[in-house]
Design a protein around this motif. Sequence first.
Motif: not given
Length: 236
Positions: A175-188, A225-236
């Motif tokens: 749906s557009r709710y998921w498709r239209d999101r800003n990927d970078s903002d969502f990861r933030d 946690y040690s690096d305080r970093d979020l990695d993307k493993e998968y996004e549809y």
Amino acid sequence: MKKRILCLTFILTLLCGTLAFSSGYSRSITAYFSNIKVSLNGKTLNFSNEPFIYAGSVYVPLRDVSESLGVNVAWDDRNNTVYMHNDSSLGYPNSSSEIEMLKNQLKAKDAEIERLKNDDDDDDDDDIDDLEDKLNDDYDRYRDGYGTLEFKYKVSQLSNDDIKVVMEGDFDRTSRYWRDRNDSDFRDFIEDKVCDEITDEFREDIQIYIYDEDDDKCAEYEYDYSDRDLDKEYEY
């Protein structure tokens, strides 16, 4: 002094003649007696049995030497074990009954440790439940422009202590709710809101899984946690 040669039937009979042995074997050996003396800090030790030499080694009664050194000694005939300890404040077994008592005390301590561990696990479970409630109360919606994504959180702790977060969305991943999101903002949002809230309570790595209303996976992230970093493993 002239050396005397003696064939011994069983060496331990000489060393520990007062002990009862539950099992073993016997053999003949040749031992040399030559009026051996042992000096400890300038003082000659007295022995209950005369020291001797066998196969190039000097043999002396264990209990006599140990007690001269301030070491406690006890024999466990059930397990063929000599117990030694140099801390008299802790006590040491003198009989099979005392050994059994010490074993029971150790079992009681193990049971207490297990109880305390279970109490800690219960506390962790309570913390997990509180965290899950907070995420559902404070971060159940993500607003991006005109679209709003709604989530229900399920939180658990894995066997390696990582925190697992499942975010079930009230939308379809196509749906557009998921498709239209800003990927970078969502990861933030995931990193700065959800992960920060979790690490305030648990200093562990975090695994985040996002599913839509049809239980199709939309995204997967891993927070180090040690690096305080979020990695993307998968996004549809």
